[in-house]
Enzyme design. Structure first.
Site, PDB file in Angstrom:
ATOM      1  N   HIS A  17     -24.947  83.370  55.147  1.00 32.96           N
ATOM      2  CA  HIS A  17     -24.934  82.936  53.740  1.00 32.96           C
ATOM      3  C   HIS A  17     -23.505  82.985  53.178  1.00 32.96           C
ATOM      4  O   HIS A  17     -23.069  82.071  52.483  1.00 32.96           O
ATOM      5  CB  HIS A  17     -25.803  83.858  52.867  1.00 32.96           C
ATOM      6  N   LYS A  41     -42.194  81.869  50.640  1.00 39.36           N
ATOM      7  CA  LYS A  41     -41.849  83.220  51.127  1.00 39.36           C
ATOM      8  C   LYS A  41     -42.089  84.203  49.985  1.00 39.36           C
ATOM      9  O   LYS A  41     -41.157  84.736  49.388  1.00 39.36           O
ATOM     10  CB  LYS A  41     -40.359  83.289  51.506  1.00 39.36           C
ATOM     11  N   ARG A  94     -28.849  75.349  59.969  1.00 32.84           N
ATOM     12  CA  ARG A  94     -28.574  76.068  61.210  1.00 32.84           C
ATOM     13  C   ARG A  94     -28.904  75.226  62.435  1.00 32.84           C
ATOM     14  O   ARG A  94     -28.076  74.962  63.268  1.00 32.84           O
ATOM     15  CB  ARG A  94     -29.369  77.372  61.258  1.00 32.84           C
ATOM     16  N   SER A 132     -32.123  86.041  57.744  1.00 33.56           N
ATOM     17  CA  SER A 132     -32.484  87.299  57.089  1.00 33.56           C
ATOM     18  C   SER A 132     -33.669  87.954  57.807  1.00 33.56           C
ATOM     19  O   SER A 132     -33.725  89.176  57.944  1.00 33.56           O
ATOM     20  CB  SER A 132     -32.857  87.052  55.626  1.00 33.56           C
TER      21      SER A 132
HETATM   22  P1  ADP Z   1     -33.443  82.440  55.329  1.00 27.95           P
HETATM   23  O1  ADP Z   1     -33.700  80.989  55.665  1.00 27.95           O
HETATM   24  O2  ADP Z   1     -32.585  83.157  56.323  1.00 27.95           O
HETATM   25  O3  ADP Z   1     -34.653  83.212  54.889  1.00 27.95           O
HETATM   26  P2  ADP Z   1     -32.597  81.812  52.649  1.00 27.95           P
HETATM   27  O4  ADP Z   1     -33.890  81.286  52.169  1.00 27.95           O
HETATM   28  O5  ADP Z   1     -31.988  82.865  51.831  1.00 27.95           O
HETATM   29  O6  ADP Z   1     -32.533  82.417  54.098  1.00 27.95           O
HETATM   30  O7  ADP Z   1     -31.617  80.598  52.877  1.00 27.95           O
HETATM   31  C1  ADP Z   1     -30.875  80.019  51.852  1.00 27.95           C
HETATM   32  C2  ADP Z   1     -30.065  78.886  52.422  1.00 27.95           C
HETATM   33  O8  ADP Z   1     -29.089  79.428  53.324  1.00 27.95           O
HETATM   34  C3  ADP Z   1     -30.834  77.857  53.227  1.00 27.95           C
HETATM   35  O9  ADP Z   1     -30.233  76.588  52.991  1.00 27.95           O
HETATM   36  C4  ADP Z   1     -30.606  78.273  54.651  1.00 27.95           C
HETATM   37  O10 ADP Z   1     -30.706  77.183  55.546  1.00 27.95           O
HETATM   38  C5  ADP Z   1     -29.181  78.789  54.566  1.00 27.95           C
HETATM   39  N1  ADP Z   1     -28.867  79.768  55.599  1.00 27.95           N
HETATM   40  C6  ADP Z   1     -29.543  80.883  55.907  1.00 27.95           C
HETATM   41  N2  ADP Z   1     -28.962  81.548  56.935  1.00 27.95           N
HETATM   42  C7  ADP Z   1     -27.866  80.794  57.286  1.00 27.95           C
HETATM   43  C8  ADP Z   1     -26.862  80.910  58.308  1.00 27.95           C
HETATM   44  N3  ADP Z   1     -26.880  81.907  59.195  1.00 27.95           N
HETATM   45  N4  ADP Z   1     -25.900  79.968  58.361  1.00 27.95           N
HETATM   46  C9  ADP Z   1     -25.912  78.926  57.489  1.00 27.95           C
HETATM   47  N5  ADP Z   1     -26.837  78.747  56.524  1.00 27.95           N
HETATM   48  C10 ADP Z   1     -27.803  79.656  56.425  1.00 27.95           C
END
Ligand code: ADP
Length: 165
Positions: A17, A41, A94, A132
Site C-alpha cells: 500500500h 470484507k 497486483r 493484508s
Molecule cells: P487487500 O486487497 O490487501 O485486502 P485493500 O482492500 O486495503 O487490501 O486494498 C486497497 C488497494 O490497494 C487495492 O487497490 C489493492 O489492489 C491495492 N493493494 C493491496 N496490496 C497491494 C500491494 N501489495 N501492491 C500494490 N497494491 C496493493
C-alpha cells in the site's frame, strides 16, 4: 490541482500500500488515503481507528507524504469523490486475480459518476504477492512479517495478531 483518492480496507496497511501511496503522491497534487468500509470484507480485524492510525504512522516512513491525507468513509465511493471534488481513483494491481474485480469496480464507479476515472498502478515486483490477509495469517502464527509491514507499526500489529497460546 489534481486530487486522487486511494480507497481500501488497509487491514493493516502494508509496504505494498505504502508503495502505491508514495507513487501516487508524486503523480497527483493531493492524495487522500480513504480507509473504507467494504461490504465484501465486512469483518476487518483492526478497528477503523486502528487502521487510520496505522496509515498515519506509516506515512512518516515516506519522504514525500506532505500532500497525503488520511480520511474514512463508509458510503458510496463516488459520493465521497463528488464531495471532495476529486479527479481520480487510484488502485493498485497486483496480479490478474485483482484485475477482474478492480475492472468491474472501475466501470461501476464511472457509470455512477461520469467524472470518476480510475487509474491503476502496477504493484512493485516485490509486492505482487503481498496482501493484508497474508500478513494476518503469517503473524497469527508468529511468523516474521517485518518485510511486509511498516516498521513504525509492526510491534502493535504483531501484538494484536499473535494467537495467545
Ligand atoms: P487487500 O486487497 O490487501 O485486502 P485493500 O482492500 O486495503 O487490501 O486494498 C486497497 C488497494 O490497494 C487495492 O487497490 C489493492 O489492489 C491495492 N493493494 C493491496 N496490496 C497491494 C500491494 N501489495 N501492491 C500494490 N497494491 C496493493
Amino acid at each position: 490541482m489534481k486530487t486522487a483518492i486511494y480507497p481500501g480496507s488497509f487491514d493493516p496497511v502494508t509496504y505494498g500500500h505504502l508503495d502505491i501511496i508514495s507513487r501516487a503522491a508524486k503523480l497527483f497534487d493531493k492524495v487522500i488515503v480513504l480507509v473504507s468500509f467494504n461490504p465484501a470484507k465486512p469483518n476487518c480485524f483492526f478497528s477503523l481507528e486502528e487502521r487510520m492510525e496505522f496509515v498515519r504512522r506509516a506515512l512518516s516512513e515516506l519522504k514525500n507524504a506532505e500532500n497525503v491525507e488520511v480520511d474514512s468513509h463508509d458510503g458510496l465511493l463516488v459520493d465521497y469523490f463528488k464531495r471532495r471534488e476529486a479527479d481520480v481513483i487510484v488502485k493498485g494491481l497486483r496480479a490478474m486475480s485483482d484485475f477482474e474485480a478492480e475492472f468491474q469496480m472501475a466501470l461501476v464507479n464511472k457509470d455512477l459518476h461520469y467524472k470518476a476515472e480510475t487509474v491503476f498502478l502496477a504493484a512493485d515486483v516485490t509486492g505482487t504477492f503481498l496482501s493484508s490477509s497474508m500478513v494476518k495469517q503469517i503473524a497469527a502464527f508468529g511468523g516474521d512479517v517485518s518485510a511486509f509491514v511498516p516498521h513504525t507499526i509492526i510491534n502493535d500489529v504483531k501484538t494484536r495478531l499473535e494467537i495467545k497460546k
